[in-house]
Design a protein around this motif. Structure first.
Motif, mmCIF file in Angstrom:
data_model
loop_
_atom_site.group_PDB
_atom_site.id
_atom_site.type_symbol
_atom_site.label_atom_id
_atom_site.label_comp_id
_atom_site.label_asym_id
_atom_site.label_seq_id
_atom_site.Cartn_x
_atom_site.Cartn_y
_atom_site.Cartn_z
ATOM 1 N N ALA A 150 0.588 -1.197 0.241
ATOM 2 C CA ALA A 150 -0.370 0.098 0.012
ATOM 3 C C ALA A 150 0.892 1.462 -0.002
ATOM 4 C CB ALA A 150 -1.262 0.076 1.105
ATOM 5 N N GLY A 151 1.781 1.291 0.239
ATOM 6 C CA GLY A 151 3.014 2.078 -0.012
ATOM 7 C C GLY A 151 2.320 3.441 1.778
ATOM 8 N N LEU A 152 3.015 4.761 0.427
ATOM 9 C CA LEU A 152 2.825 6.048 1.560
ATOM 10 C C LEU A 152 0.937 6.312 1.906
ATOM 11 C CD1 LEU A 152 4.418 7.928 0.068
ATOM 12 C CD2 LEU A 152 5.250 6.821 1.781
ATOM 13 N N SER A 153 0.427 5.435 1.413
ATOM 14 C CA SER A 153 -0.928 5.628 1.785
ATOM 15 C C SER A 153 -2.086 4.972 2.515
ATOM 16 C CB SER A 153 -1.599 4.976 0.233
ATOM 17 O OG SER A 153 -1.966 4.039 0.641
ATOM 18 N N ALA A 154 -0.765 4.040 3.009
ATOM 19 C CA ALA A 154 -1.018 4.110 4.470
ATOM 20 C C ALA A 154 -0.771 4.085 5.391
ATOM 21 C CB ALA A 154 -0.590 1.741 4.362
ATOM 22 N N LEU A 155 0.059 5.172 6.142
ATOM 23 C CA LEU A 155 -0.002 5.860 6.840
ATOM 24 C C LEU A 155 -0.581 7.427 7.083
ATOM 25 C CD1 LEU A 155 4.038 5.859 5.538
ATOM 26 C CD2 LEU A 155 3.078 4.617 7.094
ATOM 27 N N PRO A 156 -0.206 7.366 8.439
ATOM 28 C CA PRO A 156 -1.897 9.078 8.619
ATOM 29 C C PRO A 156 -0.377 9.924 8.263
ATOM 30 C CG PRO A 156 -1.761 7.039 10.280
ATOM 31 C CD PRO A 156 -0.662 6.746 8.976
ATOM 32 N N MET A 157 -1.641 11.157 7.002
ATOM 33 C CA MET A 157 -0.295 12.320 6.986
ATOM 34 C C MET A 157 -0.447 13.270 6.796
ATOM 35 S SD MET A 157 0.299 12.260 2.554
ATOM 36 C CE MET A 157 1.107 10.730 2.788
ATOM 37 N N LEU A 158 -0.168 14.483 7.219
ATOM 38 C CA LEU A 158 -0.230 15.401 7.117
ATOM 39 C C LEU A 158 0.004 16.647 6.254
ATOM 40 C CD1 LEU A 158 -1.699 18.325 9.181
ATOM 41 C CD2 LEU A 158 0.852 18.268 10.467
ATOM 42 N N VAL A 159 -0.113 16.983 5.496
ATOM 43 C CA VAL A 159 0.514 18.057 4.712
ATOM 44 C C VAL A 159 -0.163 19.369 4.655
ATOM 45 C CG1 VAL A 159 0.298 19.341 2.306
ATOM 46 C CG2 VAL A 159 -0.574 16.430 2.781
ATOM 47 N N GLY A 160 1.076 20.054 5.146
ATOM 48 C CA GLY A 160 0.631 21.413 5.410
ATOM 49 C C GLY A 160 1.589 22.486 4.463
ATOM 50 N N TRP A 161 0.838 23.537 3.367
ATOM 51 C CA TRP A 161 1.530 23.784 2.662
ATOM 52 C C TRP A 161 1.698 25.262 2.600
ATOM 53 C CZ3 TRP A 161 2.668 20.013 -1.414
ATOM 54 C CH2 TRP A 161 3.042 20.507 -2.887
ATOM 55 N N GLY A 162 2.047 25.503 2.182
ATOM 56 C CA GLY A 162 2.534 27.190 1.689
ATOM 57 C C GLY A 162 2.073 27.596 0.257
ATOM 58 N N MET A 163 0.899 28.301 0.385
ATOM 59 C CA MET A 163 0.350 28.403 -1.375
ATOM 60 C C MET A 163 0.727 29.239 -2.028
ATOM 61 S SD MET A 163 -2.222 25.998 -0.793
ATOM 62 C CE MET A 163 -3.636 27.015 -1.680
ATOM 63 N N ARG A 164 1.563 29.990 -1.661
ATOM 64 C CA ARG A 164 2.159 31.121 -2.063
ATOM 65 C C ARG A 164 3.962 30.444 -2.946
ATOM 66 N NH1 ARG A 164 0.563 37.093 -1.849
ATOM 67 N NH2 ARG A 164 -1.702 36.240 -0.882
ATOM 68 N N ASP A 165 3.855 29.544 -3.294
ATOM 69 C CA ASP A 165 5.609 28.861 -3.586
ATOM 70 C C ASP A 165 5.592 29.254 -5.102
ATOM 71 O OD1 ASP A 165 6.980 27.476 -4.140
ATOM 72 O OD2 ASP A 165 6.683 25.690 -2.785
#
Length: 313
Positions: free
Chosen positions: A248-263
């Protein structure tokens, strides 16, 4: 500039604070005996590994390290060739730079488990820029070691339709004379520190970011990393993210995405691909943050990561 584990005289600590404002004190500096790779070690509890990108080093994590070290064991290495780690020389050439960085992560993890006594499993990886594909590939090669992921303006999949690398990065990547000029002037690092933040950094902090690559011999890894940006879906770097038996790879891991929108480089198109591939991820957008979201939104991002580590994403 050298780094040694242990305590430093007060005068040296004061001098370092002037040179690298906000950077953790030398008592938190460590070296991997086998490779000389430099890393920071702060706090106690569950291990959290912070992997920087290009053209940055562990200095970029300083604000998050101070906010999160009361809650976790925070470890921030300088990837080989970057920051205070041993700088790469032409004689160090290896046939596959990606594999060399992954080997460096292997050695670092073994050192932290065998020599320092950290647990083999249950790690959180915090990934940014080039740290994304490297950390994700390493996690897939070592299933069960990484328990959760924090993703900050990076990729871990081939660039999706609709994304186009900015022309200046394509010029550096594809034209050796341009890359040579950028290497000579340190233009990529200097520009990134201005264009990559929405709130301009104080001049002392910009100088600290640039200090390890002040000399031409110390910035080879920066130029080489730009030259190694993938050109298409068949590029070898993406194949690292499809190891045999990944399941399942990365999809099996709890994930938090913190994204700077002005990149200006890692645009919302890439964030949309993260949300498409990982619909269960907790996503937090920071509208007034750039590529270096940990610089522009340290307080908000730090609070989100803290809550994520405590199971309240």
């Amino acid at each position: 500039m050298t780094a040694r584990a242990g305590h430093a005289p007060a005068s040296r600590s004061a001098a370092l604070e002037r040179l690298m404002p906000g950077y953790p004190a030398p008592r938190h500096w460590r070296r991997v005996p086998v490779t000389g790779q430099h890393y920071l070690d702060l706090g106690s509890g569950q291990p959290v590994l912070f992997l920087h990108g290009n053209p940055s080093w562990s200095y970029v994590w300083r604000k998050l390290l101070h906010r999160l070290s009361p809650h976790a064991r925070c470890l921030a290495p300088d990837l080989p060739g970057f920051g205070l780690s041993r700088h790469l020389r032409p004689a160090d050439g290896v046939p596959d730079p990606y594999e060399a960085q992954l080997e460096g992560l292997d050695i670092l993890h073994r050192h932290l488990v065998r020599d320092v006594g950290l647990p083999e499993r249950g790690w959180t990886f915090v990934l940014h820029d080039w740290g994304g594909p490297l950390g994700a590939a390493w996690a897939l090669r070592h299933p069960g070691v990484v328990a959760r992921l924090v993703v900050c303006n990076t990729v871990a999949f081939p660039f999706p339709d609709g994304f186009r690398l900015p022309f200046y990065l394509r010029w550096i990547r594809d034209h050796r004379p341009v890359a040579g000029l950028v290497h000579l002037t340190n233009a990529f690092a200097r520009t990134a520190l201005r264009a990559g933040v929405h709130h301009p950094l104080p001049s002392a902090e910009r100088r600290a970011h640039l200090r390890p690559c002040a000399r031409r011999a110390e910035r080879r890894a920066i130029t080489d990393a730009v030259r190694a940006i993938p050109r298409g879906p068949a590029d070898p770097v993406w194949r690292l993210l499809e190891p045999p038996g990944a399941g399942a790879g990365l999809s099996a891991l709890p994930m938090l995405v913190g994204w700077g929108m002005r990149d200006p480089v890692f645009t919302p198109v890439l964030l949309e691909e993260w949300t498409r591939r990982f619909p269960r991820a907790a996503v937090h957008r920071f509208p007034d943050a750039g590529h270096f979201v940990m610089e522009d939104a340290a307080a908000g991002l730090g609070d989100r990561i803290r809550d994520f580590l405590q199971g309240a994403s």
